[in-house]
Motif scaffolding. Structure first.
Motif, PDB file in Angstrom:
ATOM      1  N   PRO A  68      15.345  56.102  41.536  1.00  0.00           N
ATOM      2  CA  PRO A  68      16.040  55.045  40.777  1.00  0.00           C
ATOM      3  C   PRO A  68      15.236  53.755  40.665  1.00  0.00           C
ATOM      4  N   PHE A  69      14.431  53.412  41.676  1.00  0.00           N
ATOM      5  CA  PHE A  69      13.644  52.183  41.616  1.00  0.00           C
ATOM      6  C   PHE A  69      12.736  52.167  40.390  1.00  0.00           C
ATOM      7  N   ALA A  70      12.236  53.350  39.991  1.00  0.00           N
ATOM      8  CA  ALA A  70      11.303  53.413  38.868  1.00  0.00           C
ATOM      9  C   ALA A  70      11.931  52.886  37.582  1.00  0.00           C
ATOM     10  N   VAL A  71      13.211  53.183  37.376  1.00  0.00           N
ATOM     11  CA  VAL A  71      13.828  52.786  36.115  1.00  0.00           C
ATOM     12  C   VAL A  71      14.036  51.275  36.035  1.00  0.00           C
ATOM     13  N   LEU A  72      14.007  50.586  37.189  1.00  0.00           N
ATOM     14  CA  LEU A  72      14.175  49.136  37.168  1.00  0.00           C
ATOM     15  C   LEU A  72      13.034  48.459  36.421  1.00  0.00           C
ATOM     16  N   PHE A  73      11.838  49.047  36.463  1.00  0.00           N
ATOM     17  CA  PHE A  73      10.704  48.493  35.720  1.00  0.00           C
ATOM     18  C   PHE A  73      10.928  48.580  34.210  1.00  0.00           C
ATOM     19  N   PHE A  74      11.623  49.640  33.794  1.00  0.00           N
ATOM     20  CA  PHE A  74      11.763  49.892  32.363  1.00  0.00           C
ATOM     21  C   PHE A  74      12.992  49.222  31.752  1.00  0.00           C
ATOM     22  N   ARG A  75      13.893  48.746  32.576  1.00  0.00           N
ATOM     23  CA  ARG A  75      15.103  48.137  32.018  1.00  0.00           C
ATOM     24  C   ARG A  75      14.800  46.931  31.133  1.00  0.00           C
ATOM     25  N   PRO A  76      13.963  45.990  31.551  1.00  0.00           N
ATOM     26  CA  PRO A  76      13.644  44.898  30.633  1.00  0.00           C
ATOM     27  C   PRO A  76      12.807  45.356  29.445  1.00  0.00           C
ATOM     28  N   LEU A  77      11.938  46.368  29.653  1.00  0.00           N
ATOM     29  CA  LEU A  77      11.120  46.867  28.546  1.00  0.00           C
ATOM     30  C   LEU A  77      11.981  47.536  27.480  1.00  0.00           C
ATOM     31  N   ALA A  78      13.140  48.063  27.872  1.00  0.00           N
ATOM     32  CA  ALA A  78      14.021  48.730  26.913  1.00  0.00           C
ATOM     33  C   ALA A  78      14.649  47.753  25.932  1.00  0.00           C
ATOM     34  N   LEU A  79      14.499  46.463  26.194  1.00  0.00           N
ATOM     35  CA  LEU A  79      14.999  45.467  25.247  1.00  0.00           C
ATOM     36  C   LEU A  79      14.059  45.297  24.064  1.00  0.00           C
ATOM     37  N   LEU A  80      12.820  45.794  24.175  1.00  0.00           N
ATOM     38  CA  LEU A  80      11.850  45.725  23.084  1.00  0.00           C
ATOM     39  C   LEU A  80      12.085  46.865  22.102  1.00  0.00           C
ATOM     40  N   PRO A  81      11.667  46.704  20.856  1.00  0.00           N
ATOM     41  CA  PRO A  81      11.676  47.851  19.941  1.00  0.00           C
ATOM     42  C   PRO A  81      10.720  48.914  20.473  1.00  0.00           C
ATOM     43  N   GLU A  82      11.100  50.163  20.369  1.00  0.00           N
ATOM     44  CA  GLU A  82      10.274  51.221  20.964  1.00  0.00           C
ATOM     45  C   GLU A  82       8.860  51.278  20.372  1.00  0.00           C
ATOM     46  N   PRO A  83       8.657  51.113  19.065  1.00  0.00           N
ATOM     47  CA  PRO A  83       7.274  51.123  18.547  1.00  0.00           C
ATOM     48  C   PRO A  83       6.401  50.037  19.171  1.00  0.00           C
ATOM     49  N   ALA A  84       6.950  48.855  19.399  1.00  0.00           N
ATOM     50  CA  ALA A  84       6.175  47.780  20.024  1.00  0.00           C
ATOM     51  C   ALA A  84       5.812  48.156  21.456  1.00  0.00           C
ATOM     52  N   LEU A  85       6.749  48.779  22.170  1.00  0.00           N
ATOM     53  CA  LEU A  85       6.474  49.216  23.533  1.00  0.00           C
ATOM     54  C   LEU A  85       5.394  50.295  23.543  1.00  0.00           C
ATOM     55  N   GLN A  86       5.411  51.181  22.565  1.00  0.00           N
ATOM     56  CA  GLN A  86       4.408  52.241  22.496  1.00  0.00           C
ATOM     57  C   GLN A  86       3.001  51.669  22.310  1.00  0.00           C
ATOM     58  N   VAL A  87       2.862  50.710  21.411  1.00  0.00           N
ATOM     59  CA  VAL A  87       1.557  50.087  21.189  1.00  0.00           C
ATOM     60  C   VAL A  87       1.075  49.394  22.458  1.00  0.00           C
ATOM     61  N   ALA A  88       1.960  48.641  23.096  1.00  0.00           N
ATOM     62  CA  ALA A  88       1.594  47.936  24.325  1.00  0.00           C
ATOM     63  C   ALA A  88       1.222  48.929  25.424  1.00  0.00           C
ATOM     64  N   TRP A  89       1.942  50.046  25.508  1.00  0.00           N
ATOM     65  CA  TRP A  89       1.681  51.034  26.554  1.00  0.00           C
ATOM     66  C   TRP A  89       0.306  51.678  26.373  1.00  0.00           C
ATOM     67  N   LEU A  90      -0.045  51.994  25.141  1.00  0.00           N
ATOM     68  CA  LEU A  90      -1.369  52.563  24.871  1.00  0.00           C
ATOM     69  C   LEU A  90      -2.467  51.590  25.288  1.00  0.00           C
ATOM     70  N   ALA A  91      -2.288  50.309  24.953  1.00  0.00           N
ATOM     71  CA  ALA A  91      -3.278  49.294  25.319  1.00  0.00           C
ATOM     72  C   ALA A  91      -3.374  49.148  26.836  1.00  0.00           C
ATOM     73  N   LEU A  92      -2.231  49.139  27.508  1.00  0.00           N
ATOM     74  CA  LEU A  92      -2.230  48.997  28.962  1.00  0.00           C
ATOM     75  C   LEU A  92      -2.857  50.217  29.646  1.00  0.00           C
ATOM     76  N   THR A  93      -2.647  51.400  29.087  1.00  0.00           N
ATOM     77  CA  THR A  93      -3.254  52.598  29.655  1.00  0.00           C
ATOM     78  C   THR A  93      -4.771  52.528  29.586  1.00  0.00           C
ATOM     79  N   CYS A  94      -5.295  52.102  28.444  1.00  0.00           N
ATOM     80  CA  CYS A  94      -6.752  51.954  28.299  1.00  0.00           C
ATOM     81  C   CYS A  94      -7.284  50.876  29.243  1.00  0.00           C
ATOM     82  N   ALA A  95      -6.519  49.798  29.411  1.00  0.00           N
ATOM     83  CA  ALA A  95      -6.919  48.742  30.347  1.00  0.00           C
ATOM     84  C   ALA A  95      -6.926  49.264  31.785  1.00  0.00           C
ATOM     85  N   ALA A  96      -5.961  50.122  32.117  1.00  0.00           N
ATOM     86  CA  ALA A  96      -5.911  50.706  33.459  1.00  0.00           C
ATOM     87  C   ALA A  96      -7.124  51.596  33.715  1.00  0.00           C
ATOM     88  N   VAL A  97      -7.583  52.325  32.696  1.00  0.00           N
ATOM     89  CA  VAL A  97      -8.781  53.154  32.835  1.00  0.00           C
ATOM     90  C   VAL A  97      -9.993  52.273  33.159  1.00  0.00           C
TER      91      VAL A  97
END
Length: 508
Positions: A68-97
């Motif tokens: 359940p703790f994992a979903v707490l990270f996504f609760r505020p992100l769920a307020l964003l439009p999903e396409p915007a979250l997808q773009v940000a997630w792709l960028a963050l994944t590349c940054a993590a690499v």
């Protein structure tokens, strides 16, 4: 060309590859784009709407499987439009690499050029590409655990990131055992405290969901998917594909995992004592991949890091092993070497190459902090590899091991890829056509009136599998199934009393 220009050039290659990878992900159909991120997003929205977390199921059938703790990270992100979250997630994944490459480079005291090369190698590997495709959180779990275990944080904060990572996905808990083995007791205490605090926070915010997860859902690994599928390259997945019985599997798995983890932790402790913490951390990470009941492709970033550490090690055979492992983690050997995959022994090894590779890393490690090169040091590994290949060539696939087998049902009748054989009247008892693809072979045919049932056996001694007989039209009974290899297979046509009417072992 100056060193600086080379570094800029390699990072430019990384940037171009990152953009191309992200664009290819974005061009996928909306229903298949960042599907795991969609599950996180949908689960967070369900919780925000007051619905039970573990009753949520995405449109693709995927449930939320983390604590359940994992979903707490996504609760505020769920307020964003999903396409915007997808773009940000792709960028963050590349940054993590890129951040992983920097962390590994720092641990090895590598040059800036080597760091850029590590980033490029990571990006094109199958696990990182899988993280991008599915929008997975795994890459961030690896980053948190690696940075913490390497001791990059100030002393008073070490262990906290491992605890938080374990609160999101349980497998990093093995790092707590590593801290204890390496006598980093304060790090272990902080990791345990952070994990407990995060779990408690989840319980306070989502009490019903927490109770449900910790008292049952956590153990329901079947919710995650078919654990015998080729994507699961854990030791348990390999044993399931080897055809072990349900009664034998837990015992064999537990003994193997205990041995693998014990050896890996012992080697990691020695590396830690010599100051080689990057090697120690990656070794423990590989042990989590081997030990977890489920290790999908996106979980196997640790194995890619291990391959790179082997390439950077002293000794020709270690470097060669690193190159082989890096190729294994980038390409699908079952596809590239599909000619060999028609032989069942080779098929089993190729389809489990990543599982075998991570186990080999856990058992063999990376050598000492500084390896000593001796005369003819290459001879023993070469002899071992040759002997292994000879044994492999003479050993049949374990009975019943056929991970790609599937018999098609009435729901599949409309698919011309599965049902392509043109029925002809008067055929008795069975007539069929075989089609070979890169990693599997398909059989589609019809049966005569005297046939009451069909069964298929993948290998001598294996369990027989029933093949459904379907009626797409009056007077026609058809069947279709797929198998990784038909080399040792047998198709039996049965009478109404169960007697064998005819057997087929030639599928040319």
């Amino acid at each position: 060309m100056s060193q600086r220009m080379r570094v800029v050039g390699v990072w430019s290659v990384f940037g171009i590859a990152a953009v191309v990878s992200a664009v290819l992900v974005w061009l996928r159909p909306a229903s298949d784009r960042l599907s795991d991120l969609h599950i996180y997003y949908g689960a967070a929205r369900a919780v925000n709407d007051g619905r039970p977390l573990y009753e949520y199921v995405a449109e693709n059938g995927g449930p939320f499987t983390y604590p359940p703790f994992a979903v707490l990270f996504f609760r505020p992100l769920a307020l964003l439009p999903e396409p915007a979250l997808q773009v940000a997630w792709l960028a963050l994944t590349c940054a993590a690499v890129a951040a992983l490459a920097v962390a590994v480079g720092r641990g090895l005291s590598a040059s800036r050029l080597a760091v850029a090369a590590i980033a490029c190698g990571l990006l094109v590997s199958a696990p990182v590409q899988s993280n991008l495709r599915f929008g997975q959180v795994s890459i961030f779990i690896v980053l948190l655990a690696l940075v913490d275990a390497m001791g990059f944080l100030p002393q008073r904060y070490r262990g906290i990131l491992v605890g938080l990572a374990a609160a999101i996905k349980l497998t990093p808990l093995l790092f707590v055992v590593y801290f204890l083995a390496a006598r980093r007791y304060r790090d272990a205490a902080r990791a345990g405290a952070a994990f407990a605090a995060a779990a408690l926070l989840g319980a306070l915010v989502l009490p019903a969901d927490s109770l449900r997860y910790w008292t049952g859902t956590m153990l329901q690994t079947s919710r995650i998917g078919d654990l015998a599928s080729l994507g699961n390259q854990s030791v348990q997945g390999m044993l399931m594909r080897a055809g072990l019985s349900p009664a034998t599997l837990p015992v064999v798995w537990a003994l193997l995992i205990a041995a693998v983890c014990a050896v890996a932790l012992r080697r990691a402790r020695a590396l830690d004592q010599h100051g080689a913490r990057v090697r120690a951390a990656v070794l423990v990470g590989c042990a989590t991949v081997a030990a977890s009941p489920v290790s999908w492709t996106h979980h196997q970033v640790w194995t890619v890091l291990a391959a790179m550490l082997l390439v950077a090690a002293e000794g020709a055979w270690r470097r060669a092993a690193g190159v082989v492992l890096l190729v294994t983690m980038t390409l699908s050997l079952g596809v590239v070497l599909r000619g060999l995959s028609q032989y069942q022994s080779w098929q089993f090894v190729l389809e489990n190459a990543r599982s075998l590779g991570v186990v080999a890393v856990c058992l063999a490690g990376f050598g000492g902090a500084v390896a000593t090169v001796r005369r003819r040091a290459w001879l023993r590994p070469v002899v071992a590899v040759v002997a292994g290949l000879v044994v492999l060539a003479l050993t049949p696939l374990p009975a019943g091991a056929d991970p790609t087998f599937k018999a098609y049902t009435a729901a599949d009748l409309a698919n011309p890829r599965y049902f392509y054989f043109a029925p002809a009247p008067g055929l008795a008892p069975v007539s069929f056509e075989v089609r070979r693809e890169k990693t599997k072979t398909r059989v589609n045919g019809v049966v005569g009136e005297s046939v009451a049932g069909l069964r298929y056996t993948s290998a001598p001694g294996g369990a027989a599998r029933a093949i459904p007989l379907l009626s797409p039209a009056a007077g026609v009974r058809t069947f279709s199934f797929r198998s990784a290899s038909l080399a040792h297979g047998r198709l039996d046509a049965l009478t109404a009393g169960g007697a064998v009417l005819a057997s087929y072992t030639e599928f040319s």
